[in-house]
Design an enzyme around this catalytic site. Structure first.
Site, PDB file in Angstrom:
ATOM      1  N   ALA A  53       0.845  -1.196   0.000  1.00 25.00           N
ATOM      2  CA  ALA A  53       0.000   0.000   0.000  1.00 25.00           C
ATOM      3  C   ALA A  53       0.873   1.236   0.000  1.00 25.00           C
ATOM      4  O   ALA A  53       1.904   1.286   0.670  1.00 25.00           O
ATOM      5  CB  ALA A  53      -0.906  -0.010   1.228  1.00 25.00           C
ATOM      6  N   ALA A  54       0.482   2.233  -0.782  1.00 23.09           N
ATOM      7  CA  ALA A  54       1.246   3.481  -0.849  1.00 23.09           C
ATOM      8  C   ALA A  54       0.301   4.668  -0.989  1.00 23.09           C
ATOM      9  O   ALA A  54      -0.872   4.575  -0.626  1.00 23.09           O
ATOM     10  CB  ALA A  54       2.253   3.430  -1.991  1.00 23.09           C
ATOM     11  N   SER A  55       0.791   5.756  -1.540  1.00 23.00           N
ATOM     12  CA  SER A  55       0.050   7.014  -1.500  1.00 23.00           C
ATOM     13  C   SER A  55      -1.158   7.065  -2.413  1.00 23.00           C
ATOM     14  O   SER A  55      -2.137   7.747  -2.111  1.00 23.00           O
ATOM     15  CB  SER A  55       0.990   8.174  -1.837  1.00 23.00           C
ATOM     16  OG  SER A  55       1.597   7.951  -3.098  1.00 23.00           O
ATOM     17  N   GLN A  58      -3.312   0.575  -3.676  1.00 19.57           N
ATOM     18  CA  GLN A  58      -2.788  -0.630  -3.045  1.00 19.57           C
ATOM     19  C   GLN A  58      -3.038  -1.801  -3.983  1.00 19.57           C
ATOM     20  O   GLN A  58      -3.837  -1.713  -4.916  1.00 19.57           O
ATOM     21  CB  GLN A  58      -3.425  -0.866  -1.680  1.00 19.57           C
ATOM     22  CG  GLN A  58      -4.913  -1.097  -1.672  1.00 19.57           C
ATOM     23  CD  GLN A  58      -5.467  -1.046  -0.242  1.00 19.57           C
ATOM     24  OE1 GLN A  58      -5.246  -0.080   0.493  1.00 19.57           O
ATOM     25  NE2 GLN A  58      -6.193  -2.084   0.151  1.00 19.57           N
ATOM     26  N   VAL A  59      -2.309  -2.887  -3.747  1.00 18.27           N
ATOM     27  CA  VAL A  59      -2.380  -4.028  -4.666  1.00 18.27           C
ATOM     28  C   VAL A  59      -2.824  -5.282  -3.923  1.00 18.27           C
ATOM     29  O   VAL A  59      -2.423  -5.521  -2.784  1.00 18.27           O
ATOM     30  CB  VAL A  59      -1.019  -4.259  -5.361  1.00 18.27           C
ATOM     31  CG1 VAL A  59       0.056  -4.646  -4.388  1.00 18.27           C
ATOM     32  CG2 VAL A  59      -1.140  -5.282  -6.459  1.00 18.27           C
ATOM     33  N   LYS A  73      -4.040  -3.618  -9.025  1.00 13.00           N
ATOM     34  CA  LYS A  73      -3.723  -2.306  -8.467  1.00 13.00           C
ATOM     35  C   LYS A  73      -5.018  -1.493  -8.421  1.00 13.00           C
ATOM     36  O   LYS A  73      -5.652  -1.262  -9.448  1.00 13.00           O
ATOM     37  CB  LYS A  73      -2.677  -1.618  -9.340  1.00 13.00           C
ATOM     38  CG  LYS A  73      -2.274  -0.225  -8.881  1.00 13.00           C
ATOM     39  CD  LYS A  73      -1.210   0.334  -9.816  1.00 13.00           C
ATOM     40  CE  LYS A  73      -0.763   1.724  -9.414  1.00 13.00           C
ATOM     41  NZ  LYS A  73       0.298   2.246 -10.305  1.00 13.00           N
ATOM     42  N   ASP A 205      10.651   5.836 -12.391  1.00 11.64           N
ATOM     43  CA  ASP A 205      10.650   5.593 -10.944  1.00 11.64           C
ATOM     44  C   ASP A 205      11.365   4.276 -10.627  1.00 11.64           C
ATOM     45  O   ASP A 205      10.775   3.343 -10.081  1.00 11.64           O
ATOM     46  CB  ASP A 205       9.197   5.550 -10.441  1.00 11.64           C
ATOM     47  CG  ASP A 205       9.097   5.614  -8.927  1.00 11.64           C
ATOM     48  OD1 ASP A 205      10.081   6.002  -8.280  1.00 11.64           O
ATOM     49  OD2 ASP A 205       8.023   5.266  -8.393  1.00 11.64           O
TER      50      ASP A 205
END
Length: 277
Positions: A53-55, A58-59, A73, A205
């Protein structure tokens, strides 16, 4: 703050296990709204616990009716509206700073950020980037890009092939699997060199979470490239100049280095040139 399991697989590993995941009920609503049907008609199973999970998303791991394992995702609900509010606030603050401090010259950063985040919030363009990159590396036996399931992909949901692996900087894992870290580093370098010098389509990235070392592959391992939300298209002039820059560095050509530095908008001092050459 939850910790992502050490061994995992996903098509979304820009998620650096730093965000508190969204409750699955809200994620389920996003899935139903985007996929437009009962989830049990599509999936044999769907893990409620996210892999990461990030900004922005989430997956979750799932298994399709044909037993294909996938990584989904899912963008957080209401995120696009929140980002519009936040970016408007950023523009206002930037313009206010410029009004009070005329010497401020970084207003362009806000525009760059807004453009980048807008691209990241569109999973359809991310899926397109993924397919383009997969096609670029179709003849490279060391690089794998997870397959996109377009029938289960929308602007807010991206469904891709589930790929196993560990982060590229997990040296202990490489040694456990008897995978040569030097060889992995060489393949990694060659992968990005190919992006820059041959394709001109560069992943924006490339942190360790977005590059997995998989034990699967014809040569004992492969690099799995994830998270294709941000890419930079490099024009031919930049790529040629960049080639010339490396050539000048190798040949210790100080005049050429200084000239190319000016081309790139970088002033290279004589003291730096003296150390290099």
């Amino acid at each position: 703050m939850r910790q992502v399991p050490k061994e995992y697989s996903s098509t979304l590993s820009s998620l650096q296990d730093q965000a508190v995941p969204c409750h699955f009920k809200a994620i389920e609503e996003v899935l139903i709204r985007n996929l437009g049907h009962n989830l049990s008609d599509t999936f044999l199973s769907l893990d409620e616990q996210p892999l990461a999970a990030a900004s922005i998303a989430q997956v979750h791991k799932a298994v399709l009716k044909d037993h294909q394992a996938v990584a989904i995702k899912v963008q957080y609900p209401g995120l696009e509206q929140q980002m519009k509010l936040d970016t408007t606030t950023m523009y206002f603050i930037s313009k206010s700073i410029t009004w009070f401090f005329p010497e401020y010259r970084f207003g362009w950063l806000v525009a760059e950020f807004v453009q980048a985040i807008s691209l990241e919030l569109d999973f359809i363009q991310e899926a397109g980037n993924s397919e383009r990159t997969a096609n670029n590396f179709k003849n490279n036996k060391w690089v794998k890009v997870p397959h996109v399931f377009w029938g289960l992909t929308t602007k807010q949901v991206l469904t891709m092939e589930f790929c196993t692996g560990h982060k590229v900087d997990d040296v202990d894992y490489l040694k456990e699997r008897k995978i040569d870290p030097v060889k992995v580093a060489k393949v990694l370098l060659e992968m990005f060199a190919e992006m820059i010098f041959i394709h001109g389509f560069l992943h924006g990235d490339p942190h360790p979470g977005n590059i997995l070392v998989s034990p699967e592959g014809q040569n004992g391992f492969s690099l799995v490239l994830l998270d294709h939300g941000i890419y930079k298209q490099l024009n031919d002039k930049f790529r040629l100049d960049y080639c010339q820059l490396w050539k000048a560095l190798i040949l210790l050509d100080s005049k050429k280095l200084q000239h190319l530095g000016e081309q790139f908008g970088v002033a290279i001092g004589k003291d730096v040139l003296a150390k290099l050459c």
